[in-house]
Scaffold this motif. Structure first.
Motif, PDB file in Angstrom:
ATOM      1  N   TYR A 212       0.816  -1.212   0.000  1.00 14.97           N
ATOM      2  CA  TYR A 212       0.000   0.000   0.000  1.00 14.97           C
ATOM      3  C   TYR A 212       0.850   1.263   0.000  1.00 14.97           C
ATOM      4  O   TYR A 212       0.547   2.233  -0.722  1.00 14.97           O
ATOM      5  CB  TYR A 212      -0.922  -0.008   1.205  1.00 14.97           C
ATOM      6  CG  TYR A 212      -1.996   1.056   1.149  1.00 14.97           C
ATOM      7  CD1 TYR A 212      -2.965   1.030   0.140  1.00 14.97           C
ATOM      8  CD2 TYR A 212      -2.040   2.085   2.080  1.00 14.97           C
ATOM      9  CE1 TYR A 212      -3.954   2.012   0.073  1.00 14.97           C
ATOM     10  CE2 TYR A 212      -3.022   3.056   2.026  1.00 14.97           C
ATOM     11  CZ  TYR A 212      -3.970   3.018   1.015  1.00 14.97           C
ATOM     12  OH  TYR A 212      -4.940   3.977   0.947  1.00 14.97           O
ATOM     13  N   LEU A 213       1.945   1.254   0.797  1.00 14.83           N
ATOM     14  CA  LEU A 213       2.811   2.421   0.861  1.00 14.83           C
ATOM     15  C   LEU A 213       4.058   2.256  -0.014  1.00 14.83           C
ATOM     16  O   LEU A 213       4.374   3.117  -0.824  1.00 14.83           O
ATOM     17  CB  LEU A 213       3.221   2.686   2.313  1.00 14.83           C
ATOM     18  CG  LEU A 213       2.070   2.986   3.279  1.00 14.83           C
ATOM     19  CD1 LEU A 213       2.612   3.194   4.689  1.00 14.83           C
ATOM     20  CD2 LEU A 213       1.272   4.206   2.834  1.00 14.83           C
ATOM     21  N   GLY A 214       4.779   1.125   0.162  1.00 14.31           N
ATOM     22  CA  GLY A 214       6.027   0.928  -0.566  1.00 14.31           C
ATOM     23  C   GLY A 214       5.838   0.857  -2.069  1.00 14.31           C
ATOM     24  O   GLY A 214       6.604   1.473  -2.835  1.00 14.31           O
ATOM     25  N   LYS A 215       4.825   0.109  -2.511  1.00 16.82           N
ATOM     26  CA  LYS A 215       4.550  -0.005  -3.951  1.00 16.82           C
ATOM     27  C   LYS A 215       3.598   1.100  -4.443  1.00 16.82           C
ATOM     28  O   LYS A 215       3.243   1.140  -5.611  1.00 16.82           O
ATOM     29  CB  LYS A 215       3.956  -1.382  -4.262  1.00 16.82           C
ATOM     30  CG  LYS A 215       4.931  -2.544  -4.096  1.00 16.82           C
ATOM     31  CD  LYS A 215       6.022  -2.500  -5.156  1.00 16.82           C
ATOM     32  CE  LYS A 215       6.935  -3.707  -5.092  1.00 16.82           C
ATOM     33  NZ  LYS A 215       6.305  -4.940  -5.572  1.00 16.82           N
ATOM     34  N   ARG A 216       3.144   1.939  -3.516  1.00 18.36           N
ATOM     35  CA  ARG A 216       2.288   3.097  -3.833  1.00 18.36           C
ATOM     36  C   ARG A 216       0.912   2.704  -4.343  1.00 18.36           C
ATOM     37  O   ARG A 216       0.317   3.404  -5.176  1.00 18.36           O
ATOM     38  CB  ARG A 216       2.975   4.016  -4.862  1.00 18.36           C
ATOM     39  CG  ARG A 216       4.322   4.542  -4.419  1.00 18.36           C
ATOM     40  CD  ARG A 216       4.975   5.327  -5.538  1.00 18.36           C
ATOM     41  NE  ARG A 216       6.310   5.777  -5.187  1.00 18.36           N
ATOM     42  CZ  ARG A 216       7.205   6.213  -6.066  1.00 18.36           C
ATOM     43  NH1 ARG A 216       6.900   6.258  -7.361  1.00 18.36           N
ATOM     44  NH2 ARG A 216       8.398   6.591  -5.681  1.00 18.36           N
ATOM     45  N   TRP A 217       0.384   1.596  -3.837  1.00 19.73           N
ATOM     46  CA  TRP A 217      -0.960   1.214  -4.243  1.00 19.73           C
ATOM     47  C   TRP A 217      -2.000   2.232  -3.783  1.00 19.73           C
ATOM     48  O   TRP A 217      -3.125   2.237  -4.300  1.00 19.73           O
ATOM     49  CB  TRP A 217      -1.296  -0.176  -3.704  1.00 19.73           C
ATOM     50  CG  TRP A 217      -0.613  -1.291  -4.441  1.00 19.73           C
ATOM     51  CD1 TRP A 217       0.397  -1.183  -5.366  1.00 19.73           C
ATOM     52  CD2 TRP A 217      -0.874  -2.686  -4.309  1.00 19.73           C
ATOM     53  NE1 TRP A 217       0.777  -2.424  -5.820  1.00 19.73           N
ATOM     54  CE2 TRP A 217       0.012  -3.362  -5.183  1.00 19.73           C
ATOM     55  CE3 TRP A 217      -1.754  -3.441  -3.535  1.00 19.73           C
ATOM     56  CZ2 TRP A 217       0.027  -4.752  -5.305  1.00 19.73           C
ATOM     57  CZ3 TRP A 217      -1.734  -4.820  -3.649  1.00 19.73           C
ATOM     58  CH2 TRP A 217      -0.862  -5.470  -4.532  1.00 19.73           C
ATOM     59  N   PHE A 218      -1.652   3.077  -2.818  1.00 19.38           N
ATOM     60  CA  PHE A 218      -2.594   4.110  -2.381  1.00 19.38           C
ATOM     61  C   PHE A 218      -2.974   5.039  -3.527  1.00 19.38           C
ATOM     62  O   PHE A 218      -4.047   5.672  -3.514  1.00 19.38           O
ATOM     63  CB  PHE A 218      -2.016   4.907  -1.202  1.00 19.38           C
ATOM     64  CG  PHE A 218      -0.781   5.702  -1.536  1.00 19.38           C
ATOM     65  CD1 PHE A 218      -0.885   6.996  -2.037  1.00 19.38           C
ATOM     66  CD2 PHE A 218       0.484   5.166  -1.344  1.00 19.38           C
ATOM     67  CE1 PHE A 218       0.249   7.738  -2.352  1.00 19.38           C
ATOM     68  CE2 PHE A 218       1.622   5.906  -1.653  1.00 19.38           C
ATOM     69  CZ  PHE A 218       1.508   7.186  -2.154  1.00 19.38           C
ATOM     70  N   LEU A 219      -2.116   5.128  -4.545  1.00 21.44           N
ATOM     71  CA  LEU A 219      -2.426   5.977  -5.704  1.00 21.44           C
ATOM     72  C   LEU A 219      -3.607   5.433  -6.506  1.00 21.44           C
ATOM     73  O   LEU A 219      -4.202   6.167  -7.288  1.00 21.44           O
ATOM     74  CB  LEU A 219      -1.197   6.109  -6.606  1.00 21.44           C
ATOM     75  CG  LEU A 219      -0.009   6.871  -6.011  1.00 21.44           C
ATOM     76  CD1 LEU A 219       1.200   6.784  -6.936  1.00 21.44           C
ATOM     77  CD2 LEU A 219      -0.377   8.329  -5.755  1.00 21.44           C
ATOM     78  N   ASP A 220      -3.927   4.154  -6.325  1.00 22.81           N
ATOM     79  CA  ASP A 220      -5.074   3.556  -7.020  1.00 22.81           C
ATOM     80  C   ASP A 220      -6.391   3.796  -6.285  1.00 22.81           C
ATOM     81  O   ASP A 220      -7.416   3.229  -6.654  1.00 22.81           O
ATOM     82  CB  ASP A 220      -4.857   2.038  -7.181  1.00 22.81           C
ATOM     83  CG  ASP A 220      -3.789   1.718  -8.207  1.00 22.81           C
ATOM     84  OD1 ASP A 220      -3.625   2.501  -9.160  1.00 22.81           O
ATOM     85  OD2 ASP A 220      -3.115   0.675  -8.065  1.00 22.81           O
ATOM     86  N   GLY A 221      -6.370   4.638  -5.231  1.00 24.87           N
ATOM     87  CA  GLY A 221      -7.596   4.965  -4.514  1.00 24.87           C
ATOM     88  C   GLY A 221      -8.161   3.769  -3.765  1.00 24.87           C
ATOM     89  O   GLY A 221      -7.420   2.930  -3.241  1.00 24.87           O
ATOM     90  N   TRP A 222      -9.491   3.685  -3.726  1.00 22.22           N
ATOM     91  CA  TRP A 222     -10.124   2.584  -2.998  1.00 22.22           C
ATOM     92  C   TRP A 222      -9.789   1.231  -3.609  1.00 22.22           C
ATOM     93  O   TRP A 222      -9.678   0.224  -2.897  1.00 22.22           O
ATOM     94  CB  TRP A 222     -11.638   2.781  -2.946  1.00 22.22           C
ATOM     95  CG  TRP A 222     -12.053   3.751  -1.888  1.00 22.22           C
ATOM     96  CD1 TRP A 222     -12.556   5.006  -2.063  1.00 22.22           C
ATOM     97  CD2 TRP A 222     -11.981   3.554  -0.482  1.00 22.22           C
ATOM     98  NE1 TRP A 222     -12.797   5.603  -0.850  1.00 22.22           N
ATOM     99  CE2 TRP A 222     -12.458   4.734   0.137  1.00 22.22           C
ATOM    100  CE3 TRP A 222     -11.546   2.501   0.330  1.00 22.22           C
ATOM    101  CZ2 TRP A 222     -12.513   4.876   1.529  1.00 22.22           C
ATOM    102  CZ3 TRP A 222     -11.613   2.647   1.719  1.00 22.22           C
ATOM    103  CH2 TRP A 222     -12.094   3.824   2.295  1.00 22.22           C
ATOM    104  N   ALA A 223      -9.612   1.196  -4.926  1.00 18.95           N
ATOM    105  CA  ALA A 223      -9.218  -0.067  -5.555  1.00 18.95           C
ATOM    106  C   ALA A 223      -7.879  -0.536  -5.009  1.00 18.95           C
ATOM    107  O   ALA A 223      -7.671  -1.728  -4.756  1.00 18.95           O
ATOM    108  CB  ALA A 223      -9.142   0.096  -7.075  1.00 18.95           C
TER     109      ALA A 223
END
Length: 254
Positions: A212-223
């Motif tokens: 979520y943080l290291g790979k930056r999945w947070f940029l994909d929003g709720w998905a």
């Protein structure tokens, strides 16, 4: 003059995604498809793209893919799953790389369809060895996640992204998590799993934060959030099923 290239794909009822897969690499010198009993329009689509079609019963992910690779006419292979396709611009990068390749293969970045949208451009993508000299690369024997491997040097081809359409909704994601975690139990027990209790408690949380943080999945929003939670649950489930198998074994031994 670049090295001639074989596109290699294994299939079983992949009509929903095969068209975009084959169309994305229609420029390859050969399209080779190994099918394991499709009953939908998979073979019709393959014929329309001029594929060399072979048929064999499914032998497991690694063995099936290796059998397909071994049938390729050319030394250099582009290995795609039927639910994957090259992104725009990948052809130029691949053809340039094959002008005079000095390595055994190339790792390509994969952009995922995360339920309803593809990864944000800022997400750190995983790379996979998919373009390689088949005389120097072999499939490993990991169940479910079988992949090409080599001890020789490989390079990353950043400009040759490919797209994965494999998880178009949460239902599909959860079904894969359940099937894949079960498929890995025997492999993990054979290799041995140390500190199983700590892995069950701590590893899913670490994996969630890494993705979520290291790979930056947070940029994909709720998905991205849902995907990270699902991935952490997958990690938990793998070790939970290994623990269950051990308890059943220990109970049988009593």
């Amino acid at each position: 003059m670049r090295e001639p290239l074989s596109l290699v794909v294994t299939t079983l009822n992949n009509a929903a995604t095969l068209e975009q897969c084959l169309a994305s690499a229609a420029w390859a010198d050969e399209i080779l498809l190994l099918d394991s009993g499709s009953t939908d329009a998979t073979l019709e689509i393959a014929r329309r793209h001029g594929a060399q079609i072979h048929s064999e019963p499914f032998k497991g992910y690694a063995a099936q893919k290796q059998s397909a690779i071994d049938k390729a006419a050319h030394r250099w292979v582009l290995l795609l799953d039927a639910d994957e396709a090259l992104a725009a611009g990948a052809r130029d990068a691949i053809e340039q790389a094959l002008q005079a390749p000095a390595v055994a293969g190339f790792r390509l970045p994969r952009r995922e369809l995360v339920f309803w949208a593809f990864n944000h451009r800022g997400v750190r993508l995983n790379t996979h060895l998919r373009l390689f000299d088949r005389s120097r690369v072999r499939m490993n024997q990991v169940p479910v996640h079988a992949a090409p491997e080599t001890r020789e040097p490989v390079a990353t081809l950043a400009g040759a992204e490919f797209l994965h359409y494999g998880e178009p909704d949460i239902h599909t994601k959860v079904a894969k998590i359940n099937a894949y975690s079960t498929g890995l139990v025997g492999h993990k027990r054979t290799r041995g799993t140390r500190l199983l209790g700590l892995r069950l408690v701590l590893y899913p949380w670490w994996f969630f934060l890494r993705q979520y943080l290291g790979k930056r999945w947070f940029l994909d929003g709720w998905a991205g959030f849902i995907n990270a939670v699902s991935a952490a649950y997958y990690v938990f489930l793998k070790y939970a099923k290994v623990y269950e198998a051990q308890r059943r074994r220990d109970g049988a031994a009593d």
